[in-house]
Design a protein around this motif. Structure first.
Motif, PDB file in Angstrom:
ATOM      1  N   LYS A  37      -1.409  -5.039 -10.787  1.00 15.62           N
ATOM      2  CA  LYS A  37      -3.039  -5.045 -10.774  1.00 15.62           C
ATOM      3  C   LYS A  37      -3.278  -6.557  -9.896  1.00 15.62           C
ATOM      4  N   LYS A  51     -15.047  -3.360  -2.149  1.00 16.31           N
ATOM      5  CA  LYS A  51     -15.201  -2.086  -3.240  1.00 16.31           C
ATOM      6  C   LYS A  51     -14.993  -0.792  -2.541  1.00 16.31           C
ATOM      7  N   LYS A  52     -15.571  -0.760  -1.515  1.00 16.03           N
ATOM      8  CA  LYS A  52     -15.604   0.840  -0.771  1.00 16.03           C
ATOM      9  C   LYS A  52     -14.219   1.034  -0.323  1.00 16.03           C
ATOM     10  N   VAL A  54     -11.289  -0.096  -1.701  1.00 19.95           N
ATOM     11  CA  VAL A  54     -10.631   0.137  -3.028  1.00 19.95           C
ATOM     12  C   VAL A  54     -10.828   1.451  -3.359  1.00 19.95           C
ATOM     13  N   GLU A  55     -11.991   2.319  -3.357  1.00 16.25           N
ATOM     14  CA  GLU A  55     -12.421   3.482  -3.650  1.00 16.25           C
ATOM     15  C   GLU A  55     -11.565   4.631  -2.758  1.00 16.25           C
ATOM     16  N   ASP A  58      -8.133   4.922  -3.509  1.00 20.31           N
ATOM     17  CA  ASP A  58      -8.166   5.162  -4.811  1.00 20.31           C
ATOM     18  C   ASP A  58      -7.183   4.185  -5.484  1.00 20.31           C
ATOM     19  N   GLN A  60      -8.701   2.079  -7.956  1.00 17.37           N
ATOM     20  CA  GLN A  60      -9.722   1.541  -8.951  1.00 17.37           C
ATOM     21  C   GLN A  60      -8.768   1.101 -10.096  1.00 17.37           C
ATOM     22  N   ASP A  64      -9.211  -4.987  -9.960  1.00 15.30           N
ATOM     23  CA  ASP A  64     -10.177  -5.360 -10.801  1.00 15.30           C
ATOM     24  C   ASP A  64     -10.916  -6.315 -10.153  1.00 15.30           C
TER      25      ASP A  64
END
Length: 185
Positions: A37, A51-52, A54-55, A58, A60, A64
């Motif tokens: 992690k 964050k985009k 990371v999405e 995949d 997530q 963190d």
């Protein structure tokens, strides 16, 4: 979980896109995807880009975003970390200054993974407190993460080297003496 910690400003020049790409490479192994992690403590206006990504990958469950936290909470993050990262992009500023996070990581005995920005590369190699990767090279970052993940003895040794450096050479008593000598001469 094997926790990879990043503390500080999350601007794109700090190298977190490369770190996320490296986590994406590691995530191809289903077993590792459950064991590793990346915890990011900090913020910047460019966080939406991170964050985009990371999405898109995949990730997530592997990344963190904690946002900015009061510095009083940093020790709680440092205590759970297995490694600290500083994947800075090279530029004049990063090549000539130290990121505070390096000293925070080392003071807690955490091995570090840093880019080859000259100041931090030289420090980590001199102290033998971690590993160095080529800036922006996600494949090399992933390889170095896996080296520390798979070799707990090496991780422990590098972490202890950093902690020893902080307590013996980078403590106020030593630094203030050198500063005093500078002013007197």
């Amino acid at each position: 979980k094997f926790v990879i910690l990043y503390l500080g400003d999350t601007g794109l020049r700090r190298g977190l896109l490369s770190m996320i790409e490296a986590i994406g490479l590691i995530a191809k192994d289903r077993v590792l995807k459950k064991q590793i992690k990346l915890v990011i403590v900090g913020k910047n206006s460019s966080d939406a880009t991170l964050k985009k990504r990371v999405e898109e990958l995949d990730l997530q469950g592997m990344v963190d975003f904690e946002g900015w936290q009061d510095i009083a909470k940093f020790p709680s993050y440092l205590k759970i970390a297995n490694m600290g990262v500083s994947p800075l992009h090279r530029n004049l500023h990063h090549d000539t200054t130290y990121a505070n996070k390096l000293f925070q990581y080392m003071s807690f005995g955490i091995p570090v993974l840093v880019s080859d920005a000259m100041a931090q590369k030289n420090l980590v190699e001199e102290v033998n407190s971690g590993l160095v990767h080529k800036e922006k090279d996600a494949t090399e970052i992933a390889e170095k993460i896996m080296t520390l993940f798979r070799d707990p003895e090496l991780s422990k040794e590098l972490g202890l080297n950093g902690k020893r450096f902080i307590s013996e050479k980078f403590c106020w008593e030593k630094v203030s003496g050198n500063l005093k000598d500078l002013y007197l001469n």
